[in-house]
Design a protein around this motif. Structure first.
Motif, PDB file in Angstrom:
ATOM      1  N   LYS A  24       0.767  -1.251  -0.023  1.00  0.00           N
ATOM      2  CA  LYS A  24      -0.062   0.061   0.058  1.00  0.00           C
ATOM      3  C   LYS A  24       0.835   1.169  -0.055  1.00  0.00           C
ATOM      4  O   LYS A  24       0.550   2.082  -0.659  1.00  0.00           O
ATOM      5  N   ARG A  25       1.779   1.273   0.747  1.00  0.00           N
ATOM      6  CA  ARG A  25       2.967   2.199   0.884  1.00  0.00           C
ATOM      7  C   ARG A  25       3.544   2.549  -0.522  1.00  0.00           C
ATOM      8  O   ARG A  25       3.660   3.827  -1.012  1.00  0.00           O
ATOM      9  N   ASP A  26       4.033   1.601  -1.331  1.00  0.00           N
ATOM     10  CA  ASP A  26       4.511   1.420  -2.442  1.00  0.00           C
ATOM     11  C   ASP A  26       3.440   2.348  -3.572  1.00  0.00           C
ATOM     12  O   ASP A  26       3.845   2.933  -4.313  1.00  0.00           O
ATOM     13  N   GLU A  27       2.168   1.886  -3.266  1.00  0.00           N
ATOM     14  CA  GLU A  27       1.103   2.328  -4.342  1.00  0.00           C
ATOM     15  C   GLU A  27       0.911   3.711  -4.114  1.00  0.00           C
ATOM     16  O   GLU A  27       0.975   4.873  -5.025  1.00  0.00           O
ATOM     17  N   ALA A  28       0.862   4.229  -2.713  1.00  0.00           N
ATOM     18  CA  ALA A  28       0.957   5.705  -2.403  1.00  0.00           C
ATOM     19  C   ALA A  28       2.198   6.283  -2.913  1.00  0.00           C
ATOM     20  O   ALA A  28       1.821   7.638  -3.452  1.00  0.00           O
ATOM     21  N   GLU A  29       3.200   5.916  -2.974  1.00  0.00           N
ATOM     22  CA  GLU A  29       4.360   6.424  -3.337  1.00  0.00           C
ATOM     23  C   GLU A  29       4.364   6.889  -4.933  1.00  0.00           C
ATOM     24  O   GLU A  29       4.485   8.147  -5.418  1.00  0.00           O
ATOM     25  N   ALA A  30       3.756   5.840  -5.581  1.00  0.00           N
ATOM     26  CA  ALA A  30       3.778   6.012  -7.074  1.00  0.00           C
ATOM     27  C   ALA A  30       2.607   7.201  -7.379  1.00  0.00           C
ATOM     28  O   ALA A  30       2.834   7.636  -8.164  1.00  0.00           O
ATOM     29  N   ALA A  31       1.445   7.082  -6.565  1.00  0.00           N
ATOM     30  CA  ALA A  31       0.340   8.107  -6.800  1.00  0.00           C
ATOM     31  C   ALA A  31       1.011   9.506  -6.733  1.00  0.00           C
ATOM     32  O   ALA A  31       0.448  10.461  -7.418  1.00  0.00           O
ATOM     33  N   VAL A  32       1.956   9.511  -5.376  1.00  0.00           N
ATOM     34  CA  VAL A  32       2.455  10.947  -5.509  1.00  0.00           C
ATOM     35  C   VAL A  32       3.345  11.342  -6.495  1.00  0.00           C
ATOM     36  O   VAL A  32       3.250  12.474  -6.822  1.00  0.00           O
ATOM     37  N   GLN A  33       4.071  10.320  -6.880  1.00  0.00           N
ATOM     38  CA  GLN A  33       5.003  10.807  -7.999  1.00  0.00           C
ATOM     39  C   GLN A  33       4.449  10.918  -9.310  1.00  0.00           C
ATOM     40  O   GLN A  33       4.812  11.942  -9.792  1.00  0.00           O
ATOM     41  N   ALA A  34       3.289  10.290  -9.468  1.00  0.00           N
ATOM     42  CA  ALA A  34       2.478  10.476 -10.635  1.00  0.00           C
ATOM     43  C   ALA A  34       1.772  11.805 -10.664  1.00  0.00           C
ATOM     44  O   ALA A  34       1.467  12.645 -11.575  1.00  0.00           O
ATOM     45  N   GLN A  35       1.476  12.281  -9.616  1.00  0.00           N
ATOM     46  CA  GLN A  35       0.984  13.965  -9.227  1.00  0.00           C
ATOM     47  C   GLN A  35       1.839  14.904  -9.347  1.00  0.00           C
ATOM     48  O   GLN A  35       1.413  15.910 -10.124  1.00  0.00           O
ATOM     49  N   LEU A  82      -4.089  11.568   0.045  1.00  0.00           N
ATOM     50  CA  LEU A  82      -4.444  10.393  -0.849  1.00  0.00           C
ATOM     51  C   LEU A  82      -5.675   9.555  -0.142  1.00  0.00           C
ATOM     52  O   LEU A  82      -5.881   9.328   1.062  1.00  0.00           O
ATOM     53  N   SER A  83      -6.685   9.167  -0.757  1.00  0.00           N
ATOM     54  CA  SER A  83      -7.840   8.367  -0.496  1.00  0.00           C
ATOM     55  C   SER A  83      -7.257   6.911  -0.201  1.00  0.00           C
ATOM     56  O   SER A  83      -6.171   6.448  -0.588  1.00  0.00           O
ATOM     57  N   GLN A  84      -8.207   5.954   0.342  1.00  0.00           N
ATOM     58  CA  GLN A  84      -7.939   4.559   0.314  1.00  0.00           C
ATOM     59  C   GLN A  84      -7.503   3.809  -0.707  1.00  0.00           C
ATOM     60  O   GLN A  84      -6.515   2.843  -0.869  1.00  0.00           O
ATOM     61  N   THR A  85      -7.765   4.460  -1.873  1.00  0.00           N
ATOM     62  CA  THR A  85      -7.625   3.554  -3.183  1.00  0.00           C
ATOM     63  C   THR A  85      -6.410   4.386  -3.806  1.00  0.00           C
ATOM     64  O   THR A  85      -6.078   4.388  -5.047  1.00  0.00           O
ATOM     65  N   ASN A  86      -5.708   5.352  -3.151  1.00  0.00           N
ATOM     66  CA  ASN A  86      -4.572   6.347  -3.555  1.00  0.00           C
ATOM     67  C   ASN A  86      -5.010   7.269  -4.673  1.00  0.00           C
ATOM     68  O   ASN A  86      -4.248   8.017  -5.321  1.00  0.00           O
ATOM     69  N   ALA A  87      -6.319   7.648  -4.859  1.00  0.00           N
ATOM     70  CA  ALA A  87      -6.911   8.759  -5.691  1.00  0.00           C
ATOM     71  C   ALA A  87      -6.326  10.128  -4.732  1.00  0.00           C
ATOM     72  O   ALA A  87      -6.720   9.925  -3.514  1.00  0.00           O
ATOM     73  N   VAL A  88      -6.370  11.067  -5.225  1.00  0.00           N
ATOM     74  CA  VAL A  88      -5.827  12.458  -4.720  1.00  0.00           C
ATOM     75  C   VAL A  88      -7.169  13.005  -4.189  1.00  0.00           C
ATOM     76  O   VAL A  88      -8.140  13.161  -4.995  1.00  0.00           O
ATOM     77  N   ARG A  89      -7.236  13.178  -3.006  1.00  0.00           N
ATOM     78  CA  ARG A  89      -8.359  13.568  -2.000  1.00  0.00           C
ATOM     79  C   ARG A  89      -8.237  15.224  -2.028  1.00  0.00           C
ATOM     80  O   ARG A  89      -9.247  15.877  -2.551  1.00  0.00           O
ATOM     81  N   THR A  90      -7.211  15.541  -2.014  1.00  0.00           N
ATOM     82  CA  THR A  90      -6.719  17.135  -1.728  1.00  0.00           C
ATOM     83  C   THR A  90      -5.509  17.577  -2.181  1.00  0.00           C
ATOM     84  O   THR A  90      -4.629  16.735  -1.775  1.00  0.00           O
ATOM     85  N   ILE A  91      -5.179  18.542  -2.373  1.00  0.00           N
ATOM     86  CA  ILE A  91      -3.909  18.876  -2.919  1.00  0.00           C
ATOM     87  C   ILE A  91      -3.568  20.512  -2.469  1.00  0.00           C
ATOM     88  O   ILE A  91      -4.627  21.232  -3.055  1.00  0.00           O
ATOM     89  N   TYR A  92      -2.709  20.741  -1.761  1.00  0.00           N
ATOM     90  CA  TYR A  92      -2.522  22.291  -1.286  1.00  0.00           C
ATOM     91  C   TYR A  92      -1.169  22.518  -1.028  1.00  0.00           C
ATOM     92  O   TYR A  92      -0.411  21.410  -0.769  1.00  0.00           O
ATOM     93  N   THR A  93      -0.590  23.792  -0.897  1.00  0.00           N
ATOM     94  CA  THR A  93       0.649  24.116  -0.528  1.00  0.00           C
ATOM     95  C   THR A  93       0.616  24.800   0.869  1.00  0.00           C
ATOM     96  O   THR A  93      -0.570  25.341   1.260  1.00  0.00           O
ATOM     97  N   THR A  94       1.643  24.971   1.761  1.00  0.00           N
ATOM     98  CA  THR A  94       1.541  25.402   3.008  1.00  0.00           C
ATOM     99  C   THR A  94       2.839  26.444   2.976  1.00  0.00           C
ATOM    100  O   THR A  94       3.683  26.549   2.033  1.00  0.00           O
ATOM    101  N   GLY A  95       2.640  27.448   3.817  1.00  0.00           N
ATOM    102  CA  GLY A  95       3.978  28.435   4.021  1.00  0.00           C
ATOM    103  C   GLY A  95       4.238  29.218   2.686  1.00  0.00           C
ATOM    104  O   GLY A  95       2.988  29.789   2.062  1.00  0.00           O
ATOM    105  N   ALA A  96       5.514  29.610   2.374  1.00  0.00           N
ATOM    106  CA  ALA A  96       5.657  30.254   1.167  1.00  0.00           C
ATOM    107  C   ALA A  96       5.719  29.445  -0.193  1.00  0.00           C
ATOM    108  O   ALA A  96       6.238  30.305  -1.033  1.00  0.00           O
ATOM    109  N   CYS A  97       5.763  28.139  -0.149  1.00  0.00           N
ATOM    110  CA  CYS A  97       5.759  27.252  -1.324  1.00  0.00           C
ATOM    111  C   CYS A  97       4.494  27.500  -2.173  1.00  0.00           C
ATOM    112  O   CYS A  97       3.524  27.674  -1.833  1.00  0.00           O
ATOM    113  N   LYS A  98       4.780  27.543  -3.454  1.00  0.00           N
ATOM    114  CA  LYS A  98       3.801  27.964  -4.500  1.00  0.00           C
ATOM    115  C   LYS A  98       4.035  26.820  -5.623  1.00  0.00           C
ATOM    116  O   LYS A  98       5.220  26.531  -6.072  1.00  0.00           O
TER     117      LYS A  98
END
Length: 103
Positions: A24-35, A82-98
């Protein structure tokens, strides 16, 4: 001869089982890399990626992950929840990062 037959039977059993499924962690990592690829984030800009497990306890497995991406050029993070199926639920930035395309 018995050892050879035993090793052969183990090899056949492993071959029949097929490739090991990703964790599940590997799949989440792949989903983050894809995003990150979809957002066209320059890999040279990324300082680190941390996958935080969400919704787990001693008696329950990890439900999902949240990716926290820190950058070399700003203070803050890109957060990919990410959701349980590794779909992106929300995406946002914090601090000064854009990140272009992210509010």
């Amino acid at each position: 001869m018995r050892i050879v037959l035993a090793l052969l039977s183990v090899a056949v059993a492993l071959a029949a089982a097929g490739p090991a499924s990703a964790s599940k962690r590997d799949e989440a990592e792949a989903a983050v890399q894809a995003q990150l690829a979809r957002l066209k984030v320059d890999p040279a800009r990324i300082k680190s990626i941390y996958l935080a497990p969400v919704g787990y306890s001693q008696d329950a497995p990890v439900q999902s992950y949240t990716g926290w991406i820190s950058f070399t050029d700003c203070r803050g993070n890109l957060v990919i929840d990410l959701s349980q199926t590794n779909a992106v639920r929300t995406i946002y930035t914090t601090g000064a990062c854009k990140v272009p395309g992210v509010d």
